[in-house]
Design a protein around this motif. Sequence first.
Motif, PDB file in Angstrom:
ATOM      1  N   ASN A  88       0.877  -1.089   0.019  1.00  0.00           N
ATOM      2  CA  ASN A  88       0.291   0.107  -0.107  1.00  0.00           C
ATOM      3  C   ASN A  88       0.961   1.179   0.150  1.00  0.00           C
ATOM      4  OD1 ASN A  88       0.496   0.801   2.872  1.00  0.00           O
ATOM      5  ND2 ASN A  88      -0.314  -1.162   3.113  1.00  0.00           N
ATOM      6  N   LYS A  89       0.074   2.343  -0.174  1.00  0.00           N
ATOM      7  CA  LYS A  89       1.122   3.506  -0.199  1.00  0.00           C
ATOM      8  C   LYS A  89       1.995   3.916   0.799  1.00  0.00           C
ATOM      9  CE  LYS A  89      -2.806   6.461   1.310  1.00  0.00           C
ATOM     10  NZ  LYS A  89      -3.814   7.628   0.801  1.00  0.00           N
ATOM     11  N   TYR A  90       1.454   3.503   2.153  1.00  0.00           N
ATOM     12  CA  TYR A  90       2.194   3.758   3.279  1.00  0.00           C
ATOM     13  C   TYR A  90       3.180   2.669   3.453  1.00  0.00           C
ATOM     14  CZ  TYR A  90      -0.800   7.256   5.208  1.00  0.00           C
ATOM     15  OH  TYR A  90      -1.469   8.518   5.253  1.00  0.00           O
ATOM     16  N   SER A  91       3.048   1.595   3.261  1.00  0.00           N
ATOM     17  CA  SER A  91       4.282   0.516   3.077  1.00  0.00           C
ATOM     18  C   SER A  91       5.254   0.883   2.243  1.00  0.00           C
ATOM     19  CB  SER A  91       3.629  -0.956   2.989  1.00  0.00           C
ATOM     20  OG  SER A  91       3.181  -1.313   1.623  1.00  0.00           O
ATOM     21  N   ARG A  92       4.851   1.253   1.081  1.00  0.00           N
ATOM     22  CA  ARG A  92       5.894   1.570   0.080  1.00  0.00           C
ATOM     23  C   ARG A  92       6.842   2.957   0.506  1.00  0.00           C
ATOM     24  NH1 ARG A  92       1.654   0.255  -3.365  1.00  0.00           N
ATOM     25  NH2 ARG A  92       0.836   2.494  -3.748  1.00  0.00           N
ATOM     26  N   ALA A  93       6.068   3.770   0.993  1.00  0.00           N
ATOM     27  CA  ALA A  93       6.720   5.124   1.214  1.00  0.00           C
ATOM     28  C   ALA A  93       7.658   4.659   2.493  1.00  0.00           C
ATOM     29  CB  ALA A  93       5.797   6.238   1.529  1.00  0.00           C
ATOM     30  N   TRP A  94       7.063   3.893   3.609  1.00  0.00           N
ATOM     31  CA  TRP A  94       8.026   3.682   4.712  1.00  0.00           C
ATOM     32  C   TRP A  94       9.090   2.639   4.240  1.00  0.00           C
ATOM     33  CZ3 TRP A  94       8.572  -1.368   7.256  1.00  0.00           C
ATOM     34  CH2 TRP A  94       9.108  -0.982   8.757  1.00  0.00           C
ATOM     35  N   GLY A 151      17.193   5.180   7.125  1.00  0.00           N
ATOM     36  CA  GLY A 151      16.999   4.130   8.186  1.00  0.00           C
ATOM     37  C   GLY A 151      15.778   4.188   8.832  1.00  0.00           C
ATOM     38  N   PRO A 152      15.708   3.725  10.150  1.00  0.00           N
ATOM     39  CA  PRO A 152      14.193   3.635  10.816  1.00  0.00           C
ATOM     40  C   PRO A 152      14.181   5.053  11.456  1.00  0.00           C
ATOM     41  CG  PRO A 152      15.751   2.392  12.047  1.00  0.00           C
ATOM     42  CD  PRO A 152      16.783   2.840  10.696  1.00  0.00           C
ATOM     43  N   VAL A 153      13.885   6.188  10.815  1.00  0.00           N
ATOM     44  CA  VAL A 153      13.755   7.278  11.578  1.00  0.00           C
ATOM     45  C   VAL A 153      12.535   7.636  12.074  1.00  0.00           C
ATOM     46  CG1 VAL A 153      15.844   8.746  10.042  1.00  0.00           C
ATOM     47  CG2 VAL A 153      13.167   8.337   9.254  1.00  0.00           C
ATOM     48  N   ASN A 207       8.125   8.240  16.333  1.00  0.00           N
ATOM     49  CA  ASN A 207       9.109   9.439  16.275  1.00  0.00           C
ATOM     50  C   ASN A 207       8.402  10.561  15.183  1.00  0.00           C
ATOM     51  OD1 ASN A 207      10.714   8.103  17.947  1.00  0.00           O
ATOM     52  ND2 ASN A 207      11.919   7.185  16.164  1.00  0.00           N
ATOM     53  N   GLY A 208       7.268  10.279  14.707  1.00  0.00           N
ATOM     54  CA  GLY A 208       6.624  11.283  13.946  1.00  0.00           C
ATOM     55  C   GLY A 208       5.325  10.985  13.096  1.00  0.00           C
ATOM     56  N   ILE A 209       5.265  11.179  12.047  1.00  0.00           N
ATOM     57  CA  ILE A 209       4.079  10.945  11.215  1.00  0.00           C
ATOM     58  C   ILE A 209       4.242  10.807   9.748  1.00  0.00           C
ATOM     59  CG2 ILE A 209       3.761  13.656  10.798  1.00  0.00           C
ATOM     60  CD1 ILE A 209       0.825  13.010  11.301  1.00  0.00           C
ATOM     61  N   LEU A 218       7.258  12.733   8.376  1.00  0.00           N
ATOM     62  CA  LEU A 218       7.879  13.923   9.094  1.00  0.00           C
ATOM     63  C   LEU A 218       8.296  13.664  10.498  1.00  0.00           C
ATOM     64  CD1 LEU A 218       5.148  16.570   7.957  1.00  0.00           C
ATOM     65  CD2 LEU A 218       7.478  16.738   7.398  1.00  0.00           C
ATOM     66  N   TRP A 219       9.364  14.270  10.932  1.00  0.00           N
ATOM     67  CA  TRP A 219       9.667  13.818  12.329  1.00  0.00           C
ATOM     68  C   TRP A 219      10.878  15.159  12.593  1.00  0.00           C
ATOM     69  CZ3 TRP A 219      11.263  11.573   7.573  1.00  0.00           C
ATOM     70  CH2 TRP A 219      12.642  11.780   7.402  1.00  0.00           C
ATOM     71  N   GLY A 220      11.141  14.761  13.880  1.00  0.00           N
ATOM     72  CA  GLY A 220      12.506  15.724  14.293  1.00  0.00           C
ATOM     73  C   GLY A 220      11.814  17.345  14.380  1.00  0.00           C
ATOM     74  N   VAL A 221      12.860  18.079  14.349  1.00  0.00           N
ATOM     75  CA  VAL A 221      12.824  19.696  14.487  1.00  0.00           C
ATOM     76  C   VAL A 221      11.888  20.163  13.151  1.00  0.00           C
ATOM     77  CG1 VAL A 221      13.718  21.886  14.282  1.00  0.00           C
ATOM     78  CG2 VAL A 221      14.863  19.984  15.574  1.00  0.00           C
TER      79      VAL A 221
END
Length: 697
Positions: free
Chosen positions: A584-590, A598-600, A628-630, A642-645
Amino acid sequence: MLAIILTAVLGTSGLAAVGTQYMNTQGEGIGPVAVANNTESFNSGSNVLVDDPAITAQGDDEGARTVKEFQRDEPFSSFALTWTGQKDVTAFVRAEQSDGSWSEWYSMEPLSNEEGITNGTELIWHGPTNKIQVSTLNIDLFGEDAAAAGIDDAGQAVPEAETPAEAPAEAPVEEPAPAEAPVEAPAEAPVEEPGADYSASNNTDGLAPLPSNYGDIQPVADVDEGLNAVFIDGNEDAGVGIDNVADTDGMPRVISRAGWGADENLRCSNPTIDDGVSAITIHHTAGSNNYTQAQAASQVRGIYSYHAQTLGWCDVGYQALVDKYGTIYEGRAGGMTRAVQGAHAGGFNQNTWGISMMGDYSTVAPSDATIESVGELAGWRAKVAGFDPTGSDTHYSEGTSYSKYSYGTRVTLPNIFAHRDVGTTTCPGDAGYAQMDKIRSIAKAKYTSLQNDGTGTTTTPSTSTPGSTSVTSTSNAPSTPAQPSQTTEPAEAELASEEDALATLLTGGSSGGTSLLNGANSEQILTGIGSIAAVLIAASLADGSLANALGNAGNINGVPVLGDINLTEIIPVVDTAINLTGDNKYSRAWNDLNSTLGPVLGAAIGGETTVNYASEQNSEVSFVPFENGIMVSSPEAGTHGLWGVIGDTWAAQGADLGPLGLPTSNEYQDGDLLRVDFQNGYITYNKMTGETNIQLT
């Protein structure tokens, strides 16, 4: 701004996204132009014997060959062949001209060759005509009955010598007299079919021509099935609209889709947005180079109709086209500064940007005007994307049988490469390919001039559109905020008014009325508006941190932000974590994100949530929360993490309701900065200084 966002959270309806439109090719158009697009079976054409030394498609010998001839009542200017499944098609086409003579033979290279979908040749522009002839190889023009009639695949009569001739060799050889008889003579006589006319021909290959009454022997309807002829006319009388489109920030002048008359109803889906552009592919369209400026726009419309409707690609395959006069045309919809995925280089469509030179540059070099425009456009696009036009990078093949490289193959390519570098094609022609270094040189000069920005200082690559200004980076919580750009930000008094409204919404004002801090709860917020911003504010209310966020409110480059908004505090609306092992779109992007950075994001902590909010830019918005984000997705912006600062800064400016819109890239290194591109700008973060910069476009 935040006041608008929080008003929305209280239930105000009918909101539109804050910010400017990202697409920047809004020129004065000519309105949708109708294109004539007709398809018929290839076997509906007539079999015609042609004695032309230029025919090379059928057989290795010289002499007359059989071709298909099509004559139509309505004139057409372009022709293609299409088929389903896999076929090894070689074809040439020529057109009858107004004086009765014939044009040269134009080579028709396949565009793709994928089983189970509609495949086809290039659409060949040959000029207005009512009659064409098509010479083919590996196409059975005659069917099984032709062999019984003594006709080979090239339409030639097969001499008796090619039929079994063992009988004379079986004659007794013991007796001297019979052995001296001329036993070969009978085998050399042709077998004559009843009623067939094998009249003398001017062939030089020793083979008889097709019988003049071949239609009585083998009906045309029995020709190879599954092959179709496509006749297109782009309506050259419609001309082209004003080409006064965006040239801000060094963008060359471009004829917008409205300018060349694109009928947007032909598109069958929204564009796919990749996480960035890392290379540019150079093509040619093939066909005649003998066209006028009006006919150039007609060609673009014809290509659009053929790619979108006939081949089912939903839009033009290329992101841009350039004619022999140096005019640039916007190709695939979605915005020329966005990473719109094209359909131009099978196996290497992701993260590349295609420019096609209009014409056939196999033996004739592209005009200086064409090369100059292609180089200028490539240099500008490289600056927008942030890569060196004369550099190189590693790419991984997406497969397809039309690619030179199998799926997953690691390939190092120039950042501006030719179609033939990755595909089984001669595109952009030998003479066009010889100009690649010149194109790169012009692109590099353009890129360098834009980097210097005319001020003697180097700027970071920008996805800028008209109206943007360069702003010096400021800290995350500046004591003296920079003045906003007048083209994208409200006036100072307007900001003050919104801040007052924000305070009233949060506290209820001096009257102590209902406010977010004393009246609303998470459920009310989520059902009231349905947006990522609402979920974030609900999370802040749940742990009592919104008051701290208000106390730390500030702005970055004139964009109001709330402090202490953290993506890691987001509430999972769907408790069951998404399955990231599926397709699916999320698994491919992930998986793409993990393979590059890496696993950010860490592990998923919830499922996919589709919010109720939508805007002009995004027809549907969904998200998945992670440790760690979204990850955020829309058909228009694509799926990105998106994650971090940078992730927290995006959340603080209002998430999906803020002026930046949704992310169009993952985080990447831009010089000394980390950067993420959004629909209406970008955010950069300097790890050395801790400074964060929001730039709206």
